[in-house]
Write an enzyme that holds these catalytic residues in place. Sequence first.
Site, PDB file in Angstrom:
ATOM      1  CG  ASP A 165      -1.821   2.389  -4.278  1.00  0.00           C
ATOM      2  OD1 ASP A 165      -1.263   3.401  -3.809  1.00  0.00           O
ATOM      3  OD2 ASP A 165      -1.701   1.253  -3.790  1.00  0.00           O
ATOM      4  CE  LYS A 197      -4.384   8.909  -3.042  1.00  0.00           C
ATOM      5  NZ  LYS A 197      -4.481   7.489  -3.453  1.00  0.00           N
ATOM      6  N   GLY A 213       2.084   6.412  -1.464  1.00  0.00           N
ATOM      7  CA  GLY A 213       3.084   6.398  -2.532  1.00  0.00           C
ATOM      8  C   GLY A 213       2.407   6.992  -3.748  1.00  0.00           C
ATOM      9  CG  HIS A 214       0.576  10.183  -3.693  1.00  0.00           C
ATOM     10  ND1 HIS A 214      -0.017  11.282  -3.136  1.00  0.00           N
ATOM     11  CD2 HIS A 214      -0.009   9.108  -3.099  1.00  0.00           C
ATOM     12  CE1 HIS A 214      -0.914  10.887  -2.248  1.00  0.00           C
ATOM     13  NE2 HIS A 214      -0.920   9.577  -2.196  1.00  0.00           N
ATOM     14  CD  GLN A 239      -3.035   7.116   3.445  1.00  0.00           C
ATOM     15  OE1 GLN A 239      -3.414   8.149   3.942  1.00  0.00           O
ATOM     16  NE2 GLN A 239      -1.786   6.924   3.082  1.00  0.00           N
TER      17      GLN A 239
HETATM   18  P1  GDP Z   1      -1.816   7.149  -5.914  1.00  0.00           P
HETATM   19  O1  GDP Z   1      -1.342   6.559  -4.637  1.00  0.00           O
HETATM   20  O2  GDP Z   1      -3.312   7.289  -5.952  1.00  0.00           O
HETATM   21  O3  GDP Z   1      -1.138   8.447  -6.250  1.00  0.00           O
HETATM   22  O4  GDP Z   1      -1.447   6.109  -7.065  1.00  0.00           O
HETATM   23  P2  GDP Z   1      -0.040   5.325  -7.225  1.00  0.00           P
HETATM   24  O5  GDP Z   1       0.960   6.255  -7.789  1.00  0.00           O
HETATM   25  O6  GDP Z   1       0.307   4.585  -5.993  1.00  0.00           O
HETATM   26  O7  GDP Z   1      -0.442   4.208  -8.282  1.00  0.00           O
HETATM   27  C1  GDP Z   1      -0.955   4.533  -9.520  1.00  0.00           C
HETATM   28  C2  GDP Z   1      -0.075   3.868 -10.572  1.00  0.00           C
HETATM   29  O8  GDP Z   1      -0.751   3.894 -11.822  1.00  0.00           O
HETATM   30  C3  GDP Z   1       1.216   4.610 -10.827  1.00  0.00           C
HETATM   31  O9  GDP Z   1       2.193   3.676 -11.187  1.00  0.00           O
HETATM   32  C4  GDP Z   1       0.895   5.535 -11.980  1.00  0.00           C
HETATM   33  O10 GDP Z   1       2.029   5.884 -12.767  1.00  0.00           O
HETATM   34  C5  GDP Z   1      -0.034   4.673 -12.772  1.00  0.00           C
HETATM   35  N1  GDP Z   1      -1.080   5.370 -13.534  1.00  0.00           N
HETATM   36  C6  GDP Z   1      -1.791   6.471 -13.210  1.00  0.00           C
HETATM   37  N2  GDP Z   1      -2.742   6.720 -14.129  1.00  0.00           N
HETATM   38  C7  GDP Z   1      -2.609   5.761 -15.052  1.00  0.00           C
HETATM   39  C8  GDP Z   1      -3.315   5.456 -16.264  1.00  0.00           C
HETATM   40  O11 GDP Z   1      -4.275   6.114 -16.657  1.00  0.00           O
HETATM   41  N3  GDP Z   1      -2.894   4.368 -16.966  1.00  0.00           N
HETATM   42  C9  GDP Z   1      -1.847   3.592 -16.557  1.00  0.00           C
HETATM   43  N4  GDP Z   1      -1.509   2.552 -17.301  1.00  0.00           N
HETATM   44  N5  GDP Z   1      -1.174   3.847 -15.439  1.00  0.00           N
HETATM   45  C10 GDP Z   1      -1.554   4.913 -14.694  1.00  0.00           C
HETATM   46  P1  IMO Z   2      -1.822   5.989  -1.378  1.00  0.00           P
HETATM   47  O1  IMO Z   2      -1.869   7.406  -0.878  1.00  0.00           O
HETATM   48  C1  IMO Z   2      -2.805   1.791  -0.844  1.00  0.00           C
HETATM   49  C2  IMO Z   2      -3.136   0.315   3.242  1.00  0.00           C
HETATM   50  C3  IMO Z   2      -2.084  -0.701   3.630  1.00  0.00           C
HETATM   51  C4  IMO Z   2      -2.864  -1.545   4.609  1.00  0.00           C
HETATM   52  C5  IMO Z   2      -3.714  -0.509   5.340  1.00  0.00           C
HETATM   53  C6  IMO Z   2      -3.129  -0.031   6.656  1.00  0.00           C
HETATM   54  O2  IMO Z   2      -0.579   5.654  -2.109  1.00  0.00           O
HETATM   55  O3  IMO Z   2      -3.070   5.633  -2.108  1.00  0.00           O
HETATM   56  P2  IMO Z   2      -1.054   1.534   7.243  1.00  0.00           P
HETATM   57  O4  IMO Z   2       0.401   1.401   6.919  1.00  0.00           O
HETATM   58  O5  IMO Z   2      -1.688   2.767   6.727  1.00  0.00           O
HETATM   59  O6  IMO Z   2      -1.335   1.326   8.710  1.00  0.00           O
HETATM   60  O7  IMO Z   2      -1.743   0.272   6.495  1.00  0.00           O
HETATM   61  O8  IMO Z   2      -3.806   0.600   4.455  1.00  0.00           O
HETATM   62  N1  IMO Z   2      -2.621   1.598   2.708  1.00  0.00           N
HETATM   63  C7  IMO Z   2      -2.599   1.910   1.423  1.00  0.00           C
HETATM   64  N2  IMO Z   2      -2.942   1.176   0.348  1.00  0.00           N
HETATM   65  N3  IMO Z   2      -2.380   3.061  -0.993  1.00  0.00           N
HETATM   66  C8  IMO Z   2      -2.062   3.811   0.080  1.00  0.00           C
HETATM   67  O9  IMO Z   2      -1.744   5.119  -0.024  1.00  0.00           O
HETATM   68  C9  IMO Z   2      -2.133   3.226   1.352  1.00  0.00           C
HETATM   69  N4  IMO Z   2      -1.855   3.669   2.595  1.00  0.00           N
HETATM   70  C10 IMO Z   2      -2.180   2.662   3.402  1.00  0.00           C
HETATM   71  O10 IMO Z   2      -1.669  -1.454   2.517  1.00  0.00           O
HETATM   72  O11 IMO Z   2      -3.738  -2.407   3.926  1.00  0.00           O
HETATM   73 MG    MG Z   3      -0.133   5.019  -3.998  1.00  0.00          MG
END
Ligand code: GDP
Ligand code: IMO
Ligand code: MG
Length: 435
Positions: A22, A25, A49-50, A234
């Site tokens: 998270d 990416k 979740g991207h 991840q």
């Molecule tokens: P990912 O799994 O690595 O793609 O990241 P996620 O989408 O799960 O979580 C990143 C969260 O941070 C999302 O809600 C993005 O919209 C938000 N985000 C990304 N870059 C920034 C940033 O530079 N500042 C802020 N405030 N939010 C950001």
């Molecule tokens: P993105 O791509 C954050 C974590 C789960 C749990 C562990 C194992 O959005 O960064 P699983 O369901 O994979 O067997 O759970 O890994 N986990 C993540 N945490 N971002 C993710 O993906 C994750 N994918 C798995 O919360 O701790």
């Molecule tokens: Mg994510």
Amino acid sequence: MSNSSSLKWNGTSLVLDAAWGDNGKGKIVDYLSPHADLVIRWAGGPNAGHTVHNKRGEFKFHLIPSGIFNTKCILADTVVVDLDILIYEIDELLSRGIPVSSKNLLISPDITMILDWHKKRDALTEVARGEKPIGTTRRGIGPAYADRTERIGLQIHHLFEKNFEKRFKKEFDWQTRLTQLMSAGVEKKPYDYDDMLRRLKVARKRLKPMIQEVLPVIWKAHKEGKRILGEGAQGALLDIDLGTAPYVTSSHPTRAGFSAATGVYKINHVYAASRAYTARVGSGPFPTELTDAIGDHLVEVGHEYGTTTGRRRRCGWFDAVATYYGAHIAGATEIAITKLDVLDGLDEVKICVGYIFEGKKYGIGKIPTIKNRFLDHVKPIYKTMNGWSGSTKEARAFKDLPKNAQKYILELQKLLDKKIRFVSVGPKREEMFSM
Ligand code: GDP
Ligand code: IMO
Ligand code: MG
């Protein structure tokens, strides 16, 4: 430097995650993919979740690569796919006017499908873990990969076999028995045969044009020197082998995982995303976790609620020890720091620059392992820096940042011993610059 030519690269680059996921990416892939010829997702499944926030609006993807707005995307063999979720995401994009077809999405036939029993087994296994569950996303990831490594289970190409229904029935009976045993007989009729078969047939018809051999496409692009962008899922610290076991996922979210999935070994840039602080969702050790008002600030200002499960993410100071380790095992060449804006307004900011374990001090790069048996017993050693009062949100170049924010970024660069290539200061595509 923030002009678009500085975003172009030669050959293959990856965007992955230096820590527990998270770290933005999706946003970085959206930022870079207008310059890519191909975007390839290789790790995990709908546990990811991207988030993408661009001119078309805000999107949250679990399976569809975040490059879908800009270029051709591929789901490689090593992704585990829940076809219902994939179709849901395709329909959502279509309803918002974003085209998805075999022109911009290819799905490998060798992908292992996540079926109802994987989700059920995931949940039952979490219960069996008792007081120390992993806190999985319950999306069936572990059991689907378990079937894959056991060389059983159903892959997408099986849907197109003449005897598919026979194979499915055998699998259905076996998985039913397994679940009955796992639940000590509580689950008497855990799965609905007709409903599952119907959904698989719908998916087969719907996705058929997109299901194509992907390796020739990848290798041709690679040979022709096209710009390939790997989209990691991840985070490196969740790697099944080198991560914070047992609190990990079941795949390889690293450069090694990309090569294993694609047979592509020559990779020019590996950008590892990391927030300007550290966070994780699910259970497991987290030395710099803050459970005080600053922790609440990071959660609320950073909107730290899981993209897939909605769970509140645990937040803390930047852990340079864990992030250095994560960037190392990820095979990172450069770093992308995201969410710098979330630290705006704090009086001081801290960075963990070492751990104390059993009375002994371990600096960055000196820890023997990051496994739970070590990480769960360390105390962080902090370096404190001054915060900054101005906003970073409008910065479109390093020089635009408040002076103390510049110092913070340069300190992270020094501690991580890798070039910080991108800095993100907000969720939107344009809220980012390269250095
Ligand atoms: P990912 O799994 O690595 O793609 O990241 P996620 O989408 O799960 O979580 C990143 C969260 O941070 C999302 O809600 C993005 O919209 C938000 N985000 C990304 N870059 C920034 C940033 O530079 N500042 C802020 N405030 N939010 C950001
Ligand atoms: P993105 O791509 C954050 C974590 C789960 C749990 C562990 C194992 O959005 O960064 P699983 O369901 O994979 O067997 O759970 O890994 N986990 C993540 N945490 N971002 C993710 O993906 C994750 N994918 C798995 O919360 O701790
Ligand atoms: Mg994510």
